[in-house]
Scaffold this motif. Structure first.
Motif, PDB file in Angstrom:
ATOM      1  N   ARG A  20      -3.181  -3.727  -6.981  1.00  0.00           N
ATOM      2  CA  ARG A  20      -2.871  -2.201  -7.989  1.00  0.00           C
ATOM      3  C   ARG A  20      -2.970  -1.557  -8.837  1.00  0.00           C
ATOM      4  NH1 ARG A  20      -2.356   3.204  -6.528  1.00  0.00           N
ATOM      5  NH2 ARG A  20      -2.038   3.936  -4.463  1.00  0.00           N
ATOM      6  N   ASP A  23      -5.621  -0.281 -11.654  1.00  0.00           N
ATOM      7  CA  ASP A  23      -5.067   1.155 -11.444  1.00  0.00           C
ATOM      8  C   ASP A  23      -3.785   1.172 -12.522  1.00  0.00           C
ATOM      9  OD1 ASP A  23      -7.079   2.378 -10.097  1.00  0.00           O
ATOM     10  OD2 ASP A  23      -5.667   2.195  -8.502  1.00  0.00           O
ATOM     11  N   LEU A  33       3.013   4.370 -10.894  1.00  0.00           N
ATOM     12  CA  LEU A  33       2.115   3.313 -11.190  1.00  0.00           C
ATOM     13  C   LEU A  33       3.019   2.293 -11.212  1.00  0.00           C
ATOM     14  CD1 LEU A  33      -1.730   3.439 -12.076  1.00  0.00           C
ATOM     15  CD2 LEU A  33      -0.846   3.360 -10.007  1.00  0.00           C
ATOM     16  N   CYS A  37       4.057  -1.305  -8.672  1.00  0.00           N
ATOM     17  CA  CYS A  37       3.985  -2.828  -8.996  1.00  0.00           C
ATOM     18  C   CYS A  37       4.816  -2.860  -9.077  1.00  0.00           C
ATOM     19  CB  CYS A  37       3.210  -2.327 -10.251  1.00  0.00           C
ATOM     20  SG  CYS A  37       1.696  -2.303  -9.655  1.00  0.00           S
ATOM     21  N   LEU A 232      -0.422   0.001   0.256  1.00  0.00           N
ATOM     22  CA  LEU A 232      -2.593   0.257   0.344  1.00  0.00           C
ATOM     23  C   LEU A 232      -2.957   2.004   0.844  1.00  0.00           C
ATOM     24  CD1 LEU A 232      -2.882  -3.503  -0.249  1.00  0.00           C
ATOM     25  CD2 LEU A 232      -2.664  -1.962  -2.251  1.00  0.00           C
ATOM     26  N   LEU A 235      -4.262   4.429  -1.090  1.00  0.00           N
ATOM     27  CA  LEU A 235      -5.445   4.804  -1.977  1.00  0.00           C
ATOM     28  C   LEU A 235      -7.291   3.685  -1.153  1.00  0.00           C
ATOM     29  CD1 LEU A 235      -6.608   2.925  -4.848  1.00  0.00           C
ATOM     30  CD2 LEU A 235      -5.467   1.433  -4.207  1.00  0.00           C
TER      31      LEU A 235
END
Length: 462
Positions: A20, A23, A33, A37, A232, A235
């Motif tokens: 991640r 991104d 985001l 994270c 994930l 994504l």
């Protein structure tokens, strides 16, 4: 205990964070985001600090028995805060920032409470794996344990309900990710409940330490894996689906490239095969080679055969796109045979660039796939291009070709090898496929813009 399960769980979580990270660097101001994270990073930190070898090292380094306990509990509380903030951003609304700040402030107070309770309590005996039950009746330490467990239970409980509720409103990869994330958070609920149950049992004089030493670490490890997968999947899922579609498109064009192989080889119209390239690059390479060959064969295409086959196929199928693909497949097969038997002088006299007829009907990527399918099994193509039919043997109305049943899906065409080597001008494709990678775009598009042919090495000729 050697702490291997803890370290593996931390590595899995930080691997998800690493995926991640690009991104986050591109959109560093995106609160969603940043929350994801933070969840992955703090969850990995919890497992790292909770591993027995790490606990021992922290205690020795700090010269304080059980110093690792408040550090680990503070990390778990920070993870809980990040989870709540993530849910807030998921839900959205006009007061997202205010609500997120309130959750952060609340869990910051929990962290201060954990530190204060540890400072006021007395934990002289180092306990690396069962501190929760060993000090369950110790003043202040008891409150510290309950405080962090309730904070964690609230966070994972809200995450579980929110993720599973939202999963009912969406579809596809996002739904799969939310369901997986929801069950990962449910494992976190099991972790907290198991530890609270063991602590409560100690209050009543029972020893259920196995819930702390065995059950809760297993639930936490499974929850870590499922959390990473849930984050994930939305994504990686679309990317994997696109990769599969690209591979299928590449394989689907194989019959058409085999049909044109002789032309591509004799006249060096095929670009060098990309080694170790992405599937999208290999697909562009195959499409470019096919368009090079079709542009060269433009001089040999029988227009009357194309029109007659188009009419016959349209009467048979009623599908304009499929009929056009059948017509193209027929004239390509006929043009390949005619070009193979043509002399050098005939080829040079015919090569005058792309005709207006070709430019008007040049097939796009989707049409190329349909042409390849027609070459692979369309009975009208086989009937028209069969040996002895002649290059210009156009099907007539009411002939047997119009009454041939639908082709079988497993029909495979015979390759049409080139009979003799000829000489012809090298040309560029009249069409540059969509979504061309930059490496291939620079080679093909530059040559098209300058009106120059593409050589066998993939560079525009002088």
């Amino acid at each position: 205990m050697n702490g291997l399960p803890h370290y593996v769980s931390a590595a899995v979580l930080w691997l998800g964070l690493l995926v991640r990270a690009p991104d986050l660097l591109r959109h560093r101001h995106d609160p969603y985001l940043r929350s994801i994270c933070a969840v992955l990073g703090l969850a990995g930190l919890c497992f790292l600090l909770g591993a027995p070898p790490t606990v021992g090292a922290v205690n020795r380094f700090g010269a304080t028995p059980n110093l690792a306990a408040p550090l680990t509990y503070a990390a778990i509380t920070g993870y809980s805060a990040a989870s709540q903030v993530l849910i807030v951003h998921w839900r959205g609304g006009p007061r997202v920032r205010r609500t997120a700040r309130r959750w952060i402030l609340a869990y910051a107070l929990v962290v201060l409470g954990i530190v204060a309770m540890f400072a006021l309590g007395d934990a002289p005996v180092e306990r690396r794996v069962d501190l929760d039950t060993y000090y369950a009746n110790t003043p202040f330490l008891r409150e510290m344990i309950v405080l962090y467990l309730l904070g964690h239970l609230a966070a994972v409980g809200v995450t579980t309900v929110s993720a599973l509720r939202w999963a009912r409103e969406v579809r596809g990869w996002l739904r799969a990710g939310l369901v997986t994330l929801g069950f990962g958070s449910l494992c976190g609920v099991v972790y907290s409940l198991a530890r609270l149950t063991a602590v409560t049992a100690r209050w009543t004089g029972h020893d259920w330490s196995a819930l702390v030493t065995d059950a809760s670490p297993a639930a936490a490890g499974l929850g870590a894996v499922m959390t990473v997968v849930g984050v994930l999947v939305p994504l990686a899922g679309p990317r994997l689906a696109e990769l599969r579609r690209t591979r299928r498109a590449y394989a689907r064009l194989a019959p058409l490239e085999r049909e044109l192989d002789g032309v591509l080889t004799r006249h060096a119209l095929r670009l060098p095969r990309p080694c170790w390239a992405r599937p999208a690059t290999r697909l562009v390479w195959r499409r470019t080679s096919i368009h090079n060959a079709l542009t060269h064969l433009d001089a040999y295409v029988d227009r009357e055969l194309y029109d007659a086959t188009l009419r016959a196929a349209l009467r048979r199928t009623g599908d304009a796109e499929r009929a056009a693909a059948t017509a193209w497949a027929t004239v390509i097969a006929a043009a390949v045979r005619q070009e193979a038997h043509a002399g050098p002088d005939d080829g040079e006299s015919r090569s005058a660039g792309e005709s207006a007829w070709f430019l008007e009907r040049a097939p796009d990527p989707a049409a190329l796939a349909r042409i390849a399918d027609a070459l692979a099994g369309d009975p009208l193509v086989r009937a028209t291009t069969a040996p002895g039919a002649g290059a210009g043997a156009a099907p007539e109305a009411g002939t047997a070709a119009d009454r041939v049943p639908e082709p079988a899906t497993d029909a495979v065409p015979d390759a049409v090898p080139g009979a003799s080597a000829g000489k012809g001008a090298e040309v560029v494709p009249a069409f540059v496929p969509e979504a061309v990678p930059e490496v291939v775009t620079g080679v093909v598009a530059g040559a098209v813009a300058n009106g120059r042919p593409v050589c066998a090495e993939g560079r525009p000729t002088a």
